[in-house]
Design an enzyme around this catalytic site. Structure first.
Site: not given
Length: 365
Positions: A43, A92
């Site tokens: 991330r 994602d």
């Protein structure tokens, strides 16, 4: 003989000088000597960066994942800011699931929400096979990024069958995974049909990324830590193996990561990974003994520690680098993703510190 991400043929034991395939990150994944311990953050492209929040304003998550220009810019942001040793594709884990025909949305503050949860054979039939044309925006984004990144490797990724199945069966995020476990235990044939379908989809999705030019792939099994080792081996390992072992001929390192997986580390390595990601709960030297000498490790600074005073962060970086020396290859990372409230400057300082402390030949021939 394999082909590196620049399309140049190279022997596995003789990487072409320069280029992503000879980068510190890829060398560490392959357990080769490196000039310094490579570092990237899960991330790293995301909510901690003000430039990310600005570019994502008023753009839904799934839409942003389907826009190659936006994916390219967001993926490059932490490389420019932090000087990390690898980029990871902005996407994602549910992107291929949506491409496979499942009606879902990524709800801010909640996560993936499935309109009609998957719990019957008829529901599984709704998950159709995918190919490059179904995710052509990912193919395009990867090709754009490879050109922009030059010698910096790009990591592709996907969700593992268990974690994807958990979202589909539960209908969204779950703390207990109760419905998922009930299906596993109560209808094992149906469970294996679902996990098998998802494994085929995930393998196809990762192959699209590899063919477009990524230098490594990471399989996220974020929720596998909810299982015992026996249940993992029975219900999960065969399907993760389909994905990871199915990429054995792809010529890129394979990373396998989960959270709360201390008791599963050995089994996760058996699935076919070259690198096993370790969360912050297990010291890297302990993890290496569990995984074995033929796998590199990745990790494992607690993301919350980045909110502590710098002298605390600095001490933890020292500790992790020292424990990582027990492994035949070490990629420095967090034990999970960057928290939104993290000061980006701290991440930049961590990268510089890791490079400084580990400068000089690291690793084994």
């Amino acid at each position: 003989m394999t082909t590196d991400t620049t399309g140049t043929a190279a022997r596995d034991d003789e990487p072409r000088p320069g280029g992503p395939a000879d980068s510190p990150f890829v060398r560490a994944c392959r357990r080769r000597p490196v000039p310094h311990t490579p570092v990237w953050f899960m991330r790293q492209a995301g909510r901690s960066l003000p430039e990310y929040r600005e570019i994502r304003a008023n753009v839904a998550m799934l839409e942003s994942c389907r826009r190659p220009d936006l994916v390219t810019e967001i993926t490059l942001q932490p490389v420019r800011r932090h000087g990390v040793d690898a980029a990871i594709l902005f996407s994602d884990i549910v992107v291929p699931v949506a491409a496979a025909g499942i009606d879902l949305d990524i709800v801010p503050g909640t996560g993936p929400v499935v309109a009609e949860p998957v719990r019957t054979a008829a529901d599984i039939d709704r998950i159709r096979p995918i190919g490059r044309d179904d995710v052509d925006y990912v193919d395009e984004a990867v090709r754009m990024l490879v050109k922009e990144l030059g010698d910096t490797p790009l990591i592709g990724f996907a969700g593992a069958p268990f974690t994807l199945a958990s979202y589909l069966v539960e209908g969204g995020p779950s703390r207990t995974h109760a419905k998922t476990k009930a299906l596993m235990y109560g209808e094992p044939e149906l469970w294996h049909a679902l996990a098998g379908r998802l494994a085929e989809m995930t393998l196809a999705f990762l192959r699209v990324q590899i063919e477009a030019g990524v230098s490594a792939v990471q399989l996220f099994d974020s929720w596998a830590g909810a299982l015992s080792e026996a249940d993992y081996r029975r219900f999960v390992l065969p399907h993760s193996t389909v994905v990871l072992a199915g990429l054995a001929d792809a010529g890129v390192p394979r990373i396998h990561f989960g959270v709360g997986t201390a008791e599963l580390l050995g089994a996760m390595g058996e699935a076919g990974a070259d690198v096993v990601g370790v969360d912050w709960r297990t010291p890297l030297d302990v993890a290496t003994r569990r995984i074995g000498p033929d796998r590199a490790v990745q990790g494992n600074l607690d993301p919350a520690l980045l909110l502590a005073p710098w002298h605390v962060v600095e001490a933890e970086v020292h500790r992790i680098l020292e424990q990582g020396r027990a492994a035949p290859g070490h990629v420095f990372n967090l034990g999970h993703g960057v928290l939104p409230e993290t000061d980006p400057e701290v991440l930049t300082r961590v990268v510089a510190l890791v490079h400084e402390l580990s400068a000089g030949p690291v690793g084994r021939d």
